[in-house]
Design a protein around this motif. Structure first.
Motif, PDB file in Angstrom:
ATOM      1  N   LEU A 153       0.810  -0.967  -0.360  1.00 28.70           N
ATOM      2  CA  LEU A 153      -0.055   0.463   0.336  1.00 28.70           C
ATOM      3  C   LEU A 153       0.909   1.478  -0.312  1.00 28.70           C
ATOM      4  N   LYS A 154       2.161   0.957   0.337  1.00 31.16           N
ATOM      5  CA  LYS A 154       3.398   2.346   0.325  1.00 31.16           C
ATOM      6  C   LYS A 154       3.013   2.689  -0.768  1.00 31.16           C
ATOM      7  N   ILE A 155       3.049   2.017  -2.000  1.00 39.66           N
ATOM      8  CA  ILE A 155       3.718   2.462  -2.876  1.00 39.66           C
ATOM      9  C   ILE A 155       2.347   3.263  -4.024  1.00 39.66           C
ATOM     10  N   LEU A 156       1.273   3.847  -2.859  1.00 40.03           N
ATOM     11  CA  LEU A 156      -0.172   4.335  -3.036  1.00 40.03           C
ATOM     12  C   LEU A 156       0.042   6.138  -2.964  1.00 40.03           C
ATOM     13  N   PHE A 157       1.233   6.132  -1.995  1.00 43.65           N
ATOM     14  CA  PHE A 157       1.781   7.850  -1.091  1.00 43.65           C
ATOM     15  C   PHE A 157       2.525   7.826  -2.559  1.00 43.65           C
ATOM     16  N   GLY A 158       3.515   7.032  -2.969  1.00 40.48           N
ATOM     17  CA  GLY A 158       4.247   7.916  -4.513  1.00 40.48           C
ATOM     18  C   GLY A 158       3.543   8.200  -5.340  1.00 40.48           C
ATOM     19  N   LEU A 159       2.620   7.543  -6.228  1.00 40.31           N
ATOM     20  CA  LEU A 159       1.475   7.832  -6.642  1.00 40.31           C
ATOM     21  C   LEU A 159       0.832   8.954  -6.666  1.00 40.31           C
ATOM     22  N   LEU A 160       0.249   9.493  -5.030  1.00 41.10           N
ATOM     23  CA  LEU A 160      -0.186   9.734  -4.290  1.00 41.10           C
ATOM     24  C   LEU A 160      -0.129  11.033  -5.082  1.00 41.10           C
ATOM     25  N   THR A 161       1.944  11.417  -4.495  1.00 46.24           N
ATOM     26  CA  THR A 161       2.471  12.729  -4.555  1.00 46.24           C
ATOM     27  C   THR A 161       2.601  12.917  -5.722  1.00 46.24           C
ATOM     28  N   LEU A 162       2.855  11.777  -7.201  1.00 44.22           N
ATOM     29  CA  LEU A 162       3.395  12.247  -7.773  1.00 44.22           C
ATOM     30  C   LEU A 162       1.806  13.055  -8.329  1.00 44.22           C
ATOM     31  N   SER A 163       0.428  12.785  -8.209  1.00 44.48           N
ATOM     32  CA  SER A 163      -0.195  13.417  -8.508  1.00 44.48           C
ATOM     33  C   SER A 163      -0.576  14.655  -8.771  1.00 44.48           C
ATOM     34  N   THR A 164      -0.590  14.787  -7.126  1.00 38.20           N
ATOM     35  CA  THR A 164      -0.589  16.548  -6.456  1.00 38.20           C
ATOM     36  C   THR A 164       0.730  16.924  -7.145  1.00 38.20           C
ATOM     37  N   ALA A 165       1.620  15.977  -7.391  1.00 32.04           N
ATOM     38  CA  ALA A 165       3.310  17.921  -8.003  1.00 32.04           C
ATOM     39  C   ALA A 165       2.046  18.011  -8.999  1.00 32.04           C
ATOM     40  N   ASN A 166       1.289  17.094 -10.060  1.00 29.73           N
ATOM     41  CA  ASN A 166       1.109  16.977 -11.572  1.00 29.73           C
ATOM     42  C   ASN A 166      -0.044  18.007 -11.764  1.00 29.73           C
ATOM     43  N   ILE A 167      -0.543  17.877 -10.619  1.00 27.23           N
ATOM     44  CA  ILE A 167      -1.918  18.967 -10.440  1.00 27.23           C
ATOM     45  C   ILE A 167      -1.145  20.392  -9.398  1.00 27.23           C
ATOM     46  N   TRP A 168      -0.731  20.167  -9.354  1.00 28.51           N
ATOM     47  CA  TRP A 168      -0.091  21.756  -8.702  1.00 28.51           C
ATOM     48  C   TRP A 168       0.562  22.328  -9.925  1.00 28.51           C
ATOM     49  N   PHE A 169       1.642  21.696 -10.788  1.00 21.75           N
ATOM     50  CA  PHE A 169       2.798  22.261 -11.531  1.00 21.75           C
ATOM     51  C   PHE A 169       1.452  22.761 -12.350  1.00 21.75           C
ATOM     52  N   LEU A 170      -0.020  22.380 -13.176  1.00 26.51           N
ATOM     53  CA  LEU A 170      -0.807  22.757 -13.922  1.00 26.51           C
ATOM     54  C   LEU A 170      -1.654  24.323 -13.401  1.00 26.51           C
ATOM     55  N   ALA A 171      -1.389  24.272 -12.629  1.00 24.53           N
ATOM     56  CA  ALA A 171      -2.360  24.860 -11.210  1.00 24.53           C
ATOM     57  C   ALA A 171      -1.938  26.350 -11.201  1.00 24.53           C
ATOM     58  N   SER A 172      -0.114  26.323 -11.287  1.00 28.86           N
ATOM     59  CA  SER A 172       1.127  27.054 -10.996  1.00 28.86           C
ATOM     60  C   SER A 172       0.965  27.511 -13.206  1.00 28.86           C
ATOM     61  N   VAL A 173       1.332  26.815 -13.328  1.00 32.12           N
ATOM     62  CA  VAL A 173       0.933  27.228 -15.149  1.00 32.12           C
ATOM     63  C   VAL A 173      -0.263  28.565 -15.339  1.00 32.12           C
ATOM     64  N   TYR A 174      -1.860  27.743 -14.947  1.00 30.96           N
ATOM     65  CA  TYR A 174      -2.325  28.019 -15.102  1.00 30.96           C
ATOM     66  C   TYR A 174      -3.021  29.364 -14.282  1.00 30.96           C
ATOM     67  N   LEU A 175      -2.339  29.601 -13.208  1.00 28.46           N
ATOM     68  CA  LEU A 175      -2.169  31.101 -12.341  1.00 28.46           C
ATOM     69  C   LEU A 175      -0.792  31.678 -12.517  1.00 28.46           C
ATOM     70  N   GLY A 176      -0.119  31.046 -13.714  1.00 29.04           N
ATOM     71  CA  GLY A 176       0.984  32.132 -13.909  1.00 29.04           C
ATOM     72  C   GLY A 176       1.977  32.310 -12.804  1.00 29.04           C
ATOM     73  N   GLU A 177       1.952  31.345 -12.612  1.00 33.60           N
ATOM     74  CA  GLU A 177       3.028  31.324 -11.396  1.00 33.60           C
ATOM     75  C   GLU A 177       3.674  30.087 -11.386  1.00 33.60           C
TER      76      GLU A 177
END
Length: 402
Positions: A153-177
């Motif tokens: 189950l611990k491998i899911l933390f890696g997947l969740l982190t990558l999912s969060t990082a991707n959403i963060w990346f896309l949101a930053s671009v959208y907001l001009g950050e």
């Protein structure tokens, strides 16, 4: 229709009766697409730099390139690995056939959406891309929970982190950050995954090879030192994500580099120079160590920030994913696990690309030349992988075991 059957030995795997071989197991379509996209994305980035080709549209060329290297290519490799490893962990049938095709289409939709986000609108394009990693996480969680494979189950933390990082990346671009912190989080997550998973498979594969060749000095087994090495690595990469510059990040990165170098030496990879498909695992892990040193130098503003990022992303992540794709593709299709000429060329080219890219900081007057050479080496590496493995990934397994 796709029909599954159980393999001999008690572990049900694969698709036996109908459907294309490429949809019989997760590694087949995703490793193939990863190789193709690694080539196409880099070609388009080189063209973008040298012409007016608008790769990424409203996303911006630099952001598009960063995203496709950090999230686009890597997410395909991760999907192929996870969808192949989980059946081994749980004893359940793999995700295959139409469900696998659906995941593939979600990944492809993300690539197309971000390549030309102006066509569908930037907001919709970002949502389309953001869907893949959470979908993969849900599938992985369902399979692990259904198989009661709690230790993984611990491998899911890696997947969740990558999912969060991707959403963060896309949101930053959208907001001009600035999305660089999100990119660091993703690269850091990948490096930790390599340290955890690679820390199991690298010494294991090395031990198996050395045992077959009568070598009595085998890699050190996993122990407390390995755990300490991973913890130091995690702390250093967290510091890098939050504060890429400063003495604390430099010191932590040096400690993590030293611990992981000792860990690597304990695996005795220097005894495997005659077998590229084993040696490549050790060289890729060495780039993890070099990347940590580069982070320390970058934190002290001795080298540019991009140098550390590219050493980790090309040499460590690119090298290790290439190593895993070549090995897993052979093993899971019933072929001898040996690196052919094209696979060996792919290894050499990707490591040369990683070594050459930081020279931009040393010879800034030759920026475009150095970047072009590094980019071409990356292209050659994955073109060689694709050429060698396309027929393997598209063809049925050689033996009855799927």
């Amino acid at each position: 229709m796709f029909f599954a059957k159980a393999a001999s030995g008690g572990i049900p795997r694969g698709l036996a009766e109908s459907g294309p071989a490429v949809l019989s197991y997760g590694f087949r379509p995703f490793f193939l697409l990863a190789g193709i996209w690694a080539v196409l994305a880099m070609v388009m980035w080189v063209i973008t730099l040298t012409t007016s080709f608008p790769a990424g549209g409203a996303l911006g060329g630099v952001n598009w390139h960063a995203h496709e290297m950090v999230f686009g290519y890597t997410s395909a490799v991760l999907a192929g690995f996870m969808l192949t490893a989980i059946p081994n962990w749980t004893g359940r049938l793999p995700v295959s056939g139409l469900p696998l095709l659906a995941l593939v289409l979600v990944w492809l939709a993300g690539r197309l959406a971000l390549l030309a986000p102006d066509l569908a609108g930037l907001e919709l394009s970002l949502v389309v891309d953001a869907a893949f990693l959470p979908a993969l996480t849900v599938v992985a969680m369902r399979e692990i929970v259904a198989g009661r494979n709690w230790k993984n189950l611990k491998i899911l933390f890696g997947l969740l982190t990558l999912s969060t990082a991707n959403i963060w990346f896309l949101a930053s671009v959208y907001l001009g950050e600035d999305p660089s912190a999100a990119a660091r989080l993703a690269v850091g997550a990948w490096v930790v995954l390599i340290a955890v998973v690679g820390g199991r498979i690298v010494p294991s594969f090395t031990r198996n090879w050395m045992s077959r060749h009568g070598n009595k000095k085998l890699p050190a087994p996993f122990g407390r030192f390995d755990q300490l090495s991973v913890v130091l690595l995690l702390v250093a990469l967290m510091a890098w994500t939050v504060a890429p510059q400063g003495y604390a990040t430099a010191a932590l990165s040096c400690l993590a580099a030293a611990a992981n170098f000792i860990r690597l030496v304990r695996w005795r990879g220097y005894s495997t120079t005659s077998e590229p498909i084993v040696l490549v695992l050790h060289v890729a892990y060495l780039f993890l160590v070099v990347g940590l040193v580069m982070i320390a130098l970058s934190a002290l503003q001795i080298v540019e920030y991009a140098a550390a990022m590219h050493v980790l992303l090309i040499g460590c992540v690119g090298g290790m994913t290439l190593a895993v794709m070549t090995r897993a593709s052979l093993g899971h299709t019933g072929r001898p696990i040996r690196a052919g000429a094209l696979a060996t060329a792919a290894y050499v080219n990707v490591f040369l690309a990683a070594a050459i890219r930081p020279l931009v900081a040393v010879f800034p007057q030759h920026y475009y030349f150095i970047f072009s050479v590094s980019g071409l080496l990356w292209i050659f590496a994955f073109a060689a992988f694709t050429a060698a493995y396309l027929p393997i990934l598209m063809s049925p397994r050689l033996s009855k075991r799927a």
